[in-house]
Structures are given as structure tokens and as C-alpha cells.
Scaffold this active site. Structure first.
Site, PDB file in Angstrom:
ATOM      1  N   SER A 149       0.860  -1.188   0.000  1.00  0.00           N
ATOM      2  CA  SER A 149       0.000   0.000   0.000  1.00  0.00           C
ATOM      3  C   SER A 149       0.893   1.235   0.000  1.00  0.00           C
ATOM      4  O   SER A 149       2.037   1.179   0.468  1.00  0.00           O
ATOM      5  CB  SER A 149      -0.860   0.000   1.269  1.00  0.00           C
ATOM      6  N   TYR A 162      -0.947  -0.637  10.544  1.00  0.00           N
ATOM      7  CA  TYR A 162      -1.141  -1.138   9.181  1.00  0.00           C
ATOM      8  C   TYR A 162       0.045  -0.713   8.301  1.00  0.00           C
ATOM      9  O   TYR A 162       0.606  -1.519   7.560  1.00  0.00           O
ATOM     10  CB  TYR A 162      -2.461  -0.582   8.639  1.00  0.00           C
ATOM     11  N   LYS A 166       2.802  -2.948   6.102  1.00  0.00           N
ATOM     12  CA  LYS A 166       2.929  -2.798   4.654  1.00  0.00           C
ATOM     13  C   LYS A 166       4.349  -2.390   4.250  1.00  0.00           C
ATOM     14  O   LYS A 166       4.838  -2.742   3.178  1.00  0.00           O
ATOM     15  CB  LYS A 166       1.890  -1.786   4.142  1.00  0.00           C
TER      16      LYS A 166
END
Length: 258
Positions: A149, A162, A166
Site C-alpha cells: 500500500s 497497518y 505494509k
């Protein structure tokens, strides 16, 4: 001149796509199947993957649904074993499945959430790639595509855990490329921006947030899941045969904005 179009042909190749019952994963799986690959559609619920596999088969594509909660060690092993039972090999692995169970400041979460998000977003792609590797080597090569991402490249607010996973996935991909290139196995990572999927619904359904976000983007819009599939077709096929260790962004210009 070589036939460039033919290099995108995936006939005879077997592809496994995690988290492919909806969203980006479904679009990627569909694209691989349309290009001739035999595709394993995988996510946590058997009913969900069966629906997608049946949909693909109704369009004349070769697909099978295999349930797998990638946070579960036994299910990870079963996914690879069942793929081999069904199709006899693995050429392409797309590690797409991910979770984001927490939105908020770094200090507001707890260790259980951290462990869960690391297990699914980092450990599972590492393990699945390791499990697929010997079968790719046997075939003389393969392609691993990890879906990260833009949040793994640029920090934002509320997505710190998160983002950390990533970012780790990006470095894992680079190491896979460096270590496994000798076997003809390529590894690349795709970093999407904001996509209109169920996964990111909390973001794109917030009109105030989206309005400001779109204004900051050069392309001035949010992407559809299908807009991620094309780059995966390139990375999975012989058209991308010299591409490994790359970090590819498809974000409407997010990384160059503001």
C-alpha cells in the site's frame, strides 16, 4: 520483433491469489484467468470463493475455490497442498489478503492487535511464499506479487500499525527478489492508493475526507479495483520477465501530491 502481446499469455500457468473473493483480489484473479492462467480463488469462507470460481467458470475460465484463513498455519499449508492436488504446480503467487483491525493512534492499540495484524499482513505472505518456492524452482521459475500500500511508503494518521506491516512487506519482497532470483523466481510489490473496496469503505464513504483527498490527487478520483489488475498481469507474465525487486505504485498521484 518478438510478439509482445504473446508475452502476456499465461496459458499453462497456475496462479494462487489470496483474499480474492472480492475487491482488488477478485479483479486480479479474474485478470490472470482471462490471460489463460488456472486460478485458485482463496479467502476465509468456502462459500465466498465458490461463488467467484463459479462466476469465472461460467465465463469459460479455469478456476477453483480453496478456502484459507491466511492467519492460520494449517490452512496456509493446506492451500498450497490443495493447489498442487488440483493443478499440479504453482507459477504465480499473489499475496493480496490483508487486515486492518484498528484505526487510531499507535499508543491506542494493544499487543494482541499488533500480533494479529503482523501475522496476517507480514508473516502469512512470508510463509506462503516459502511454501510455494520449491514448486516454482521445480518449474524453473515463478512470480511472487505482494500487495502492499502507499501507506507502507508514506506515513498518515490512524493507520500506523497497518503502515508498519505494509512497509515490512515491501522489504520482504526485496529480499525475496535478491535471494531467489538465482532460481528464476521474481518478486515484486504493488502499492495501491485508495481503492473503492469493502476493505477501505470506512475511508471512501466519508464524504468530507474523500472530497479533500480527491482534490489533493492529480487524477482527482478514487480508483476502481480493476485498475490494479493490469500491473499484476505485467508482473506475473513473461512481459515482465526482467522485473524483480520492484516497488510499483498505482495511486492516482498520491505520492507526488501535497
Amino acid at each position: 520483433m518478438d510478439n509482445i502481446k504473446a508475452k502476456f499469455d499465461l496459458k499453462g500457468k497456475v496462479a494462487v491469489v489470496t483474499g480474492s473473493s472480492k475487491g482488488i483480489g477478485k479483479s486480479i484473479a479474474g485478470g490472470l484467468a482471462e490471460n489463460g492462467a488456472k486460478v485458485v480463488v482463496s479467502s476465509r469462507k468456502q462459500e465466498a470463493v465458490d461463488v467467484v470460481a463459479d462466476e469465472f467458470k461460467a465465463d469459460g475460465l479455469d478456476a477453483v475455490g480453496i478456502q484459507c484463513h491466511i492467519g492460520d498455519s494449517e490452512q496456509r499449508q493446506a492451500l498450497i497442498a490443495k493447489t498442487l492436488e488440483q493443478y499440479g504446480s504453482i507459477d504465480i503467487l499473489v499475496n493480496n489478503a490483508a487486515i486492518n483491525p484498528y484505526y487510531g493512534p499507535l499508543e491506542g492499540s494493544d499487543e494482541k492487535v499488533f500480533d494479529k495484524i503482523m501475522e496476517v499482513n507480514v508473516k502469512a505472505p512470508w510463509v506462503l511464499s516459502n511454501l510455494a518456492l520449491p514448486h516454482m524452482i521445480e518449474r524453473g521459475g515463478g512470480s511472487i506479487i505482494n500487495i502492499s500500500s502507499v501507506e507502507g511508503l508514506r506515513p498518515g494518521f490512524g493507520l500506523g500499525l497497518y503502515s508498519a506491516t505494509k512497509s515490512a512487506l515491501i522489504m520482504l519482497t526485496k529480499n525475496q527478489a535478491k535471494e531467489w532470483g538465482r532460481y528464476g523466481v521474481r518478486a515484486n510489490v504493488l502499492c495501491p492508493g485508495l481503492i473503492k473496496t469493502k476493505f477501505s469503505e470506512g475511508l471512501w464513504t466519508n464524504e468530507n475526507l474523500v472530497s479533500g483527498f480527491k482534490k489533493a490527487l492529480p487524477l482527482n478520483r478514487i480508483a476502481a479495483p480493476d485498475e490494479m489488475a493490469g500491473i499484476v498481469m505485467l508482473l506475473a507474465s513473461d512481459a515482465g520477465s526482467y522485473m524483480t525487486g520492484g516497488v510499483y505504485v498505482a495511486d492516482g498521484g498520491y505520492m507526488i501530491s501535497g
